[in-house]
Design a protein around this motif. Structure first.
Motif, PDB file in Angstrom:
ATOM      1  N   SER A 467      89.912 -98.841  52.390  1.00 43.84           N
ATOM      2  CA  SER A 467      90.407 -97.942  53.439  1.00 43.84           C
ATOM      3  C   SER A 467      91.708 -97.281  53.018  1.00 43.84           C
ATOM      4  O   SER A 467      91.916 -96.079  53.258  1.00 43.84           O
ATOM      5  N   PHE A 468      92.600 -98.042  52.390  1.00 35.18           N
ATOM      6  CA  PHE A 468      93.855 -97.456  51.939  1.00 35.18           C
ATOM      7  C   PHE A 468      93.599 -96.392  50.874  1.00 35.18           C
ATOM      8  O   PHE A 468      94.212 -95.316  50.876  1.00 35.18           O
ATOM      9  N   ILE A 469      92.693 -96.703  49.958  1.00 30.24           N
ATOM     10  CA  ILE A 469      92.402 -95.773  48.861  1.00 30.24           C
ATOM     11  C   ILE A 469      91.851 -94.462  49.397  1.00 30.24           C
ATOM     12  O   ILE A 469      92.209 -93.364  48.925  1.00 30.24           O
ATOM     13  N   VAL A 470      90.984 -94.539  50.409  1.00 35.02           N
ATOM     14  CA  VAL A 470      90.428 -93.312  51.010  1.00 35.02           C
ATOM     15  C   VAL A 470      91.546 -92.445  51.561  1.00 35.02           C
ATOM     16  O   VAL A 470      91.589 -91.216  51.337  1.00 35.02           O
ATOM     17  N   TYR A 471      92.488 -93.052  52.280  1.00 33.02           N
ATOM     18  CA  TYR A 471      93.585 -92.287  52.875  1.00 33.02           C
ATOM     19  C   TYR A 471      94.517 -91.731  51.796  1.00 33.02           C
ATOM     20  O   TYR A 471      94.927 -90.559  51.837  1.00 33.02           O
ATOM     21  N   PHE A 472      94.850 -92.560  50.824  1.00 32.99           N
ATOM     22  CA  PHE A 472      95.741 -92.101  49.764  1.00 32.99           C
ATOM     23  C   PHE A 472      95.138 -90.920  49.005  1.00 32.99           C
ATOM     24  O   PHE A 472      95.837 -89.946  48.671  1.00 32.99           O
ATOM     25  N   GLU A 473      93.867 -90.963  48.724  1.00 34.50           N
ATOM     26  CA  GLU A 473      93.218 -89.884  47.978  1.00 34.50           C
ATOM     27  C   GLU A 473      93.179 -88.600  48.792  1.00 34.50           C
ATOM     28  O   GLU A 473      93.281 -87.498  48.243  1.00 34.50           O
ATOM     29  N   ARG A 474      93.017 -88.709  50.109  1.00 35.29           N
ATOM     30  CA  ARG A 474      93.058 -87.504  50.957  1.00 35.29           C
ATOM     31  C   ARG A 474      94.447 -86.866  50.903  1.00 35.29           C
ATOM     32  O   ARG A 474      94.577 -85.634  50.841  1.00 35.29           O
ATOM     33  N   ILE A 475      95.483 -87.688  50.923  1.00 35.71           N
ATOM     34  CA  ILE A 475      96.845 -87.152  50.839  1.00 35.71           C
ATOM     35  C   ILE A 475      97.064 -86.473  49.488  1.00 35.71           C
ATOM     36  O   ILE A 475      97.618 -85.359  49.413  1.00 35.71           O
ATOM     37  N   ARG A 476      96.627 -87.106  48.442  1.00 36.97           N
ATOM     38  CA  ARG A 476      96.815 -86.521  47.099  1.00 36.97           C
ATOM     39  C   ARG A 476      96.019 -85.226  46.943  1.00 36.97           C
ATOM     40  O   ARG A 476      96.453 -84.290  46.249  1.00 36.97           O
ATOM     41  N   ASP A 477      94.844 -85.143  47.583  1.00 30.26           N
ATOM     42  CA  ASP A 477      94.074 -83.889  47.540  1.00 30.26           C
ATOM     43  C   ASP A 477      94.840 -82.761  48.203  1.00 30.26           C
ATOM     44  O   ASP A 477      94.811 -81.607  47.730  1.00 30.26           O
ATOM     45  N   GLU A 478      95.500 -83.081  49.338  1.00 28.84           N
ATOM     46  CA  GLU A 478      96.282 -82.036  50.022  1.00 28.84           C
ATOM     47  C   GLU A 478      97.454 -81.586  49.160  1.00 28.84           C
ATOM     48  O   GLU A 478      97.802 -80.398  49.133  1.00 28.84           O
ATOM     49  N   ILE A 479      98.078 -82.505  48.452  1.00 31.71           N
ATOM     50  CA  ILE A 479      99.191 -82.138  47.561  1.00 31.71           C
ATOM     51  C   ILE A 479      98.682 -81.286  46.401  1.00 31.71           C
ATOM     52  O   ILE A 479      99.351 -80.331  45.957  1.00 31.71           O
ATOM     53  N   ARG A 480      97.511 -81.564  45.903  1.00 34.76           N
ATOM     54  CA  ARG A 480      96.926 -80.743  44.821  1.00 34.76           C
ATOM     55  C   ARG A 480      96.681 -79.325  45.294  1.00 34.76           C
ATOM     56  O   ARG A 480      96.660 -78.382  44.495  1.00 34.76           O
ATOM     57  N   GLU A 481      96.473 -79.155  46.629  1.00 35.04           N
ATOM     58  CA  GLU A 481      96.266 -77.819  47.170  1.00 35.04           C
ATOM     59  C   GLU A 481      97.572 -77.061  47.345  1.00 35.04           C
ATOM     60  O   GLU A 481      97.559 -75.919  47.818  1.00 35.04           O
ATOM     61  N   GLY A 482      98.698 -77.711  47.021  1.00 34.41           N
ATOM     62  CA  GLY A 482      99.985 -77.017  47.081  1.00 34.41           C
ATOM     63  C   GLY A 482     100.822 -77.348  48.288  1.00 34.41           C
ATOM     64  O   GLY A 482     101.865 -76.717  48.504  1.00 34.41           O
ATOM     65  N   ARG A 483     100.431 -78.315  49.109  1.00 40.21           N
ATOM     66  CA  ARG A 483     101.200 -78.659  50.298  1.00 40.21           C
ATOM     67  C   ARG A 483     102.227 -79.737  49.978  1.00 40.21           C
ATOM     68  O   ARG A 483     102.039 -80.550  49.082  1.00 40.21           O
ATOM     69  N   THR A 484     103.288 -79.738  50.764  1.00 44.29           N
ATOM     70  CA  THR A 484     104.290 -80.787  50.626  1.00 44.29           C
ATOM     71  C   THR A 484     103.780 -82.053  51.304  1.00 44.29           C
ATOM     72  O   THR A 484     102.741 -82.055  51.985  1.00 44.29           O
ATOM     73  N   LEU A 485     104.546 -83.146  51.178  1.00 46.98           N
ATOM     74  CA  LEU A 485     104.034 -84.454  51.591  1.00 46.98           C
ATOM     75  C   LEU A 485     103.828 -84.567  53.098  1.00 46.98           C
ATOM     76  O   LEU A 485     102.790 -85.088  53.542  1.00 46.98           O
ATOM     77  N   ARG A 486     104.780 -84.119  53.898  1.00 48.99           N
ATOM     78  CA  ARG A 486     104.662 -84.336  55.349  1.00 48.99           C
ATOM     79  C   ARG A 486     103.418 -83.668  55.938  1.00 48.99           C
ATOM     80  O   ARG A 486     102.655 -84.312  56.647  1.00 48.99           O
ATOM     81  N   PRO A 487     103.165 -82.381  55.663  1.00 45.99           N
ATOM     82  CA  PRO A 487     101.889 -81.829  56.163  1.00 45.99           C
ATOM     83  C   PRO A 487     100.677 -82.443  55.477  1.00 45.99           C
ATOM     84  O   PRO A 487      99.599 -82.524  56.089  1.00 45.99           O
ATOM     85  N   ALA A 488     100.829 -82.883  54.241  1.00 49.46           N
ATOM     86  CA  ALA A 488      99.691 -83.505  53.553  1.00 49.46           C
ATOM     87  C   ALA A 488      99.287 -84.806  54.226  1.00 49.46           C
ATOM     88  O   ALA A 488      98.093 -85.122  54.344  1.00 49.46           O
ATOM     89  N   VAL A 489     100.298 -85.578  54.690  1.00 48.41           N
ATOM     90  CA  VAL A 489     100.010 -86.841  55.383  1.00 48.41           C
ATOM     91  C   VAL A 489      99.239 -86.595  56.670  1.00 48.41           C
ATOM     92  O   VAL A 489      98.290 -87.323  57.000  1.00 48.41           O
ATOM     93  N   GLU A 490      99.621 -85.558  57.406  1.00 46.72           N
ATOM     94  CA  GLU A 490      98.966 -85.292  58.690  1.00 46.72           C
ATOM     95  C   GLU A 490      97.617 -84.602  58.516  1.00 46.72           C
ATOM     96  O   GLU A 490      96.683 -84.877  59.253  1.00 46.72           O
TER      97      GLU A 490
END
Length: 591
Positions: A467-490
């Motif tokens: 479950s943690f890995i799924v969430y972490f990978e979603r955050i990292r995908d958002e960062i790869r799209e060019g977003r900063t961390l706070r919007p990537a987390v949400e």
């Protein structure tokens, strides 16, 4: 001028993530406090880890039923015994058939072996017999003819119980609980609060324990000489004599009269033929009566045929006087209760009340519900089981689990770096919740931790880490799209949440099906797997997500430190990393 667009409302975890973390902390403190309050600091262990008691029961045919020992009846008997000793099915008592005529019952250490022995030992015949006569439990000396003997008419032992009263909930109140013992107030023989048929307290008060054999009451018939002789010779003063009397009475045909002891040995009875059989009892349960102030009572429901038999039996008893207006509830040749009847009881139900504790009411209700087995049983062997082999297996299993956990930690640190701290903290919270809940479930519902249950907890480590890995990978995908961390987390949370819920639902469904269709140790594995799956959802929603929201505000993670696990360059983020709102892309003109 166009009106500004309304943005989405920020989730509670984004606006106030600290509240969810405080809630988890309060839950942990409450569970640990519950452990100290209950005095239980370790989980209750199953028979394969802590040892216990093993019973071997041999099936015996009932009189007149020479072919009762068959696969169907043995399976029914094993199922009834399992419900008796297992409760919700997670106390890890093992009940299984062996061969054609044996049942093996394994009771884990920590279970009351004496009570369990009664549960599996009292397994054969249940019947309702009319009381013909009552005497003190000791062997009766030969009576000497005396003119005063006839003057004792009507002063026999009144330990039969309270009256039966009509009403919307018809009942037969018993003043003597099945496990009652003599007290300093003399209530082992009668209830000082017993009501007479008029509804007023009986002025006669407690009867003496040494009451002689009750002579025939007006309207009744004298006992046959052979039956009277058996009653006089019956000795109920010792456990050994009661066991012999119960075995002899259990072997008597239902259509024949019998003499029997009360299960506490204080009285003995001459009983008529069975009026209502145990198979006619549809259900019986202990209930606390707060409306009429009767305390703990036992409610009985009969089948349609049993209701007719019970109405006919109580109708006949209501026309007679003590003690022949009483019916005895006989389980395996021993009388467990004998309520008094004053009126015919229709409706197919009755209530036994008077002098019960919660435990004694539950025991009697359990006996009435599951007492009518198709076979009789005797305990051939009772042995103590050691936990040496299970302890070695547990030691090896814990070593394997520790190695697996260490490999998971190494992988998380190597691949996720700083995010590994979030995963480890979440695993720690999940472990604390699992341990405290399993510890509290021991005294609460009889849950016992066996070796398969330990395996289920080890398997849950992988489910939680996933479950943690799924969430972490979603955050990292958002960062790869060019977003900063706070919007990537949400922005990564809704997609990760959906994936986590689907995955955990499948795991919980598998655990639930496994728990329902299996028995014994496999149920322990299924129960632990289901529990840890539910806790995984709780931890991810109320701890992991709020913790990530807080860490996203920290410079170490927000700026993408190389050791944070969220470095945009390392993740191959698309430039530009941030674009000003409203800025138009620049155009280049070809030369």
């Amino acid at each position: 001028m166009a009106a500004p667009k309304k943005g989405r409302r920020a989730p509670a975890s984004q606006g106030h993530p600290g509240r969810a973390l405080i809630l988890v902390l309060i839950a942990i403190v409450g569970l640990i406090g519950g452990m100290f309050y209950s005095g239980t600091m370790t989980p209750r262990l199953g028979i394969d880890l802590a040892g216990g008691t093993s019973f071997t029961l041999a099936a015996q045919n009932q009189p007149g039923k020479p072919n009762a020992i068959n696969e169907t009846n043995m399976t029914t008997a094993a199922g009834i015994m399992e419900r008796r000793v297992n409760g919700l099915g997670v106390s890890e008592a093992e009940v299984q058939t062996q061969g054609n005529n044996h049942i093996i019952v394994n009771i884990p250490k920590g279970t009351d072996a004496k009570q369990a022995r009664q549960q599996v030992g009292t397994t054969a015949q249940l019947g309702f017999r009319p009381v013909l006569s009552i005497a003190a439990g000791a062997k009766t000396p030969a009576p000497k003819p005396s003119p005063s003997q006839s003057g004792e008419n009507g002063k026999g032992d009144k330990a039969a119980g309270g009256k039966a009263t009509p009403g919307t909930q018809q009942n037969a109140s018993s003043s003597q609980s099945p496990n009652a013992k003599p007290s300093t107030q003399g209530r082992a023989v009668t209830d000082a609060l017993k009501k007479a048929p008029s509804g007023k307290p009986s002025p006669s008060g407690p009867a003496k324990p040494s009451a002689p054999v009750t002579p025939p009451q007006p309207g009744g018939a004298a006992l046959p000489p052979a039956l009277q002789k058996q009653l006089n010779a019956l000795d109920c003063s010792t456990k050994k004599s009661r066991a012999a009397a119960g075995e002899k009475a259990a072997g008597t045909k239902p259509s024949d009269p019998v003499v029997a002891c009360h299960d506490d040995g204080s009285r003995k009875y001459a009983l008529g033929p069975v009026g209502v059989e145990g198979t006619d009892v549809k259900d019986a349960k202990a209930v606390f009566d707060s409306q009429q102030g009767q305390g703990w009572i036992v409610q009985m429901d009969f089948t349609s045929e049993g209701g007719k038999k019970f109405a006919d039996t109580t109708g006949k008893l209501a026309t007679k006087t003590e003690p022949q207006n009483e019916f005895a509830i006989v389980l395996d040749g021993a009388v467990v209760s004998n309520p008094r009847v004053s009126e015919r009881l229709n409706g197919g139900n009755a209530t036994i009340s008077g002098g019960f504790t919660q435990q004694s009411a539950e025991d009697l209700g359990n006996m009435l519900s599951y007492g009518a087995l198709p076979l009789s049983f005797k305990i051939d062997d009772e042995t103590t089981v050691t936990a040496a082999l299970g302890g070695e297996q547990l030691h090896a299993g814990l070593i394997a689990g520790a190695i697996g956990l260490a490999l998971v930690i190494l992988y998380l640190v190597a691949y996720y770096r700083g995010l590994a701290l979030v995963a480890l903290a979440s695993l720690g919270v999940s472990a604390i919740l699992t341990y405290t809940i399993m510890t509290l479930l021991g005294p609460a519902i009889g849950f016992a931790l066996n070796l398969p249950a330990v395996c289920g907890a080890i398997v849950a480590i992988g489910i939680t880490a996933d479950s943690f890995i799924v969430y972490f990978e979603r955050i990292r995908d958002e960062i790869r799209e060019g977003r900063t961390l706070r919007p990537a987390v949400e922005r990564g949370w809704p997609r990760a949440r959906r994936t986590i819920l689907v995955s955990d639902f499948v795991s919980f469904l598998a655990a639930a099906v496994l728990f329902i269709v299996t028995v014994g140790k496999v149920q322990g594995f299924a129960f632990t797997l289901g529990l840890t799956t539910v806790l995984d959802v709780v931890v991810v929603f109320f701890f992991t997500k709020p913790l990530m929201t807080l860490l996203a505000r920290r410079k170490f993670f927000a700026d993408g430190h190389p050791w944070s696990g969220l470095d945009p360059k390392r993740l191959g983020a698309k430039p530009p990393l941030r674009r000003r709102r409203g800025a138009a892309p620049t155009q280049t003109k070809e030369a």
